[in-house]
Scaffold this active site. Sequence first.
Site, PDB file in Angstrom:
ATOM      1  N   ASN A 115       0.906  -0.961   0.070  1.00  0.00           N
ATOM      2  CA  ASN A 115       0.043   0.042   0.140  1.00  0.00           C
ATOM      3  C   ASN A 115       0.849   1.518   0.031  1.00  0.00           C
ATOM      4  O   ASN A 115       0.639   2.074  -0.725  1.00  0.00           O
ATOM      5  CB  ASN A 115      -1.080   0.007   1.107  1.00  0.00           C
ATOM      6  N   THR A 160     -13.336  38.530 -32.951  1.00  0.00           N
ATOM      7  CA  THR A 160     -14.419  38.075 -31.862  1.00  0.00           C
ATOM      8  C   THR A 160     -15.465  37.664 -32.686  1.00  0.00           C
ATOM      9  O   THR A 160     -15.871  37.996 -33.789  1.00  0.00           O
ATOM     10  CB  THR A 160     -14.701  39.497 -30.982  1.00  0.00           C
ATOM     11  N   LYS A 288      -6.310  16.737 -51.625  1.00  0.00           N
ATOM     12  CA  LYS A 288      -6.422  17.152 -50.079  1.00  0.00           C
ATOM     13  C   LYS A 288      -4.773  17.169 -49.452  1.00  0.00           C
ATOM     14  O   LYS A 288      -4.101  16.312 -49.685  1.00  0.00           O
ATOM     15  CB  LYS A 288      -7.073  15.926 -49.367  1.00  0.00           C
ATOM     16  N   GLU A 295      -5.696  17.987 -35.574  1.00  0.00           N
ATOM     17  CA  GLU A 295      -7.236  17.650 -35.498  1.00  0.00           C
ATOM     18  C   GLU A 295      -6.875  16.464 -34.407  1.00  0.00           C
ATOM     19  O   GLU A 295      -7.760  16.390 -33.569  1.00  0.00           O
ATOM     20  CB  GLU A 295      -7.585  16.914 -36.765  1.00  0.00           C
ATOM     21  N   GLN A 327      -5.975   0.705  -7.329  1.00  0.00           N
ATOM     22  CA  GLN A 327      -5.311   0.293  -8.499  1.00  0.00           C
ATOM     23  C   GLN A 327      -5.884   0.760  -9.829  1.00  0.00           C
ATOM     24  O   GLN A 327      -5.000   0.578 -10.677  1.00  0.00           O
ATOM     25  CB  GLN A 327      -5.565  -1.362  -8.497  1.00  0.00           C
ATOM     26  N   LYS A 330      -4.140   4.168 -12.132  1.00  0.00           N
ATOM     27  CA  LYS A 330      -2.822   3.927 -13.044  1.00  0.00           C
ATOM     28  C   LYS A 330      -2.853   3.977 -14.506  1.00  0.00           C
ATOM     29  O   LYS A 330      -2.428   4.888 -15.191  1.00  0.00           O
ATOM     30  CB  LYS A 330      -2.115   2.570 -12.878  1.00  0.00           C
TER      31      LYS A 330
END
Length: 471
Positions: A115, A160, A288, A295, A327, A330
């Site tokens: 622990n 804006t 493209k 992204e 546990q 993590k």
Amino acid sequence: MSNPKTNQSWGGRFTESTDAFVATFTASVDFDRRMYRQDIDGSIAHARMLTRSGVLSDTDCVAIVDGLAAIRREIEHGEFTWSIALEDVHMNIEARLIERIGDAGKRLHTGRSRNDQVATDVRLYLRDAIDTILTEMRRLLGGLAEQALREAATIMPGFTHLQVAQPVTFGHHLLAWFEMVKRDHERLTDCRQRVNVMPLGAAALAGTSYPLDRHYTAQLLGFTAPCANSLDAVSDRDFAIEFTAAAAILMTHLSRMAEELILWSSAQFDFVDLPDRFCTGSSIMPQKKNPDVPELVRGKVGRVNGHLMALLTLMKSQPLAYNKDNQEDKEPLFDTVDTVLGCLRAFADMIPALRPKRDNMRQSAQRGFATATDLADYLVRRGVPFRDAHEIVGKAVRLGVETGRDLAEMALEELRQFSPLIEDDVFEILALEGSVAARAVLGGTAPSQVREAASLAQTWVNQHIHVNQPS
Ligand code: ARG
């Protein structure tokens, strides 16, 4: 003699072996093995402290330290066999140590519990991770400051509501990003202080009867102090929540930067060219060039926000002290570290390579009546109350909209129909350069201010290069 059918570390009171599924379900070794270095460092410090306190013999200490060093090499050379049956990183390493050195290995766990061990490992791991993240953050900050200095006089529209508002400089915009990330740097540096406190010595929950010198262990491991309360030491995960919260804010900032880069690299804006190496093409549309990196960064904020929610929920209502729930800290934590590091790295690499299309930026500012406020301010300086000036300029803008021209493209006589106070010096202030140069207030967009702010930013980065280096 331990029962061969049960776990050797805790099987003494058990009469049947763990259900195979339960063994897999409860094991954490698949993900906590990434803390092997911290686990070994913690064990070495614990052994040295036990020896200094007279609990372990010098011979045992040497065997333990050498044994653990050998295990570290085994792991790093891929020669270590991780076992689900041994649950977690702690018991895998301890079992191997016992296999290598026998009884001395069995004495290592004196005055310690998994622990306090796991809580220590996570803190050591996170401390290292924060230091790496801070370093990467400074690389990004350095890149932003450098670009800002180079683009101090590059004019672009300031927005804006995503509508052209007033002209600003690109350098100024980059320095706004700098400020966001600098606050993230401050937040993480502050969070690190609460990470860097040592649970070891709390043992299972109540402390231990062995004469441990917790200050000495803390010193060996580079912690600022031992945790003050053993119950809190084994159960506290605030530091993980705090880190993830700071990470979520950082990711929010990166997503905002990403969004702007995506907009700016579109044909509609066409403000920047993202280097090809940060983009990919389409398998069907040959024209493209997709801004994949920004992204993905924009998308990954969702993960980190999710991890923050997971950790908050994990800790909610947990009774003291350690619970197996912990546990679950993590995976969210590790994925947050990986995500943040990946995104920072991508940005730190990409920002210095970013090339603004200065003419396009300028034209876009020109088209949006960006200097309308400057004309109002001009009238105010000639005695017109601001509200009236606002009304006058509004009418001039309407003429511009109707005739498809910017204010600066109108003839003096046309402008004078809105106010006879307008004279031919007005064209200086209607020019974008005049507009930005006039905003020389501290923190404003004038190139003079931006240059000063950018060099202050560079100084800040240089001054922070050597802090928080891994101890
Ligand atoms: N693998 C455990 C964790 O990650 C280690 C601590 C286990 N302690 C216990 N009493 N079962 O939290």
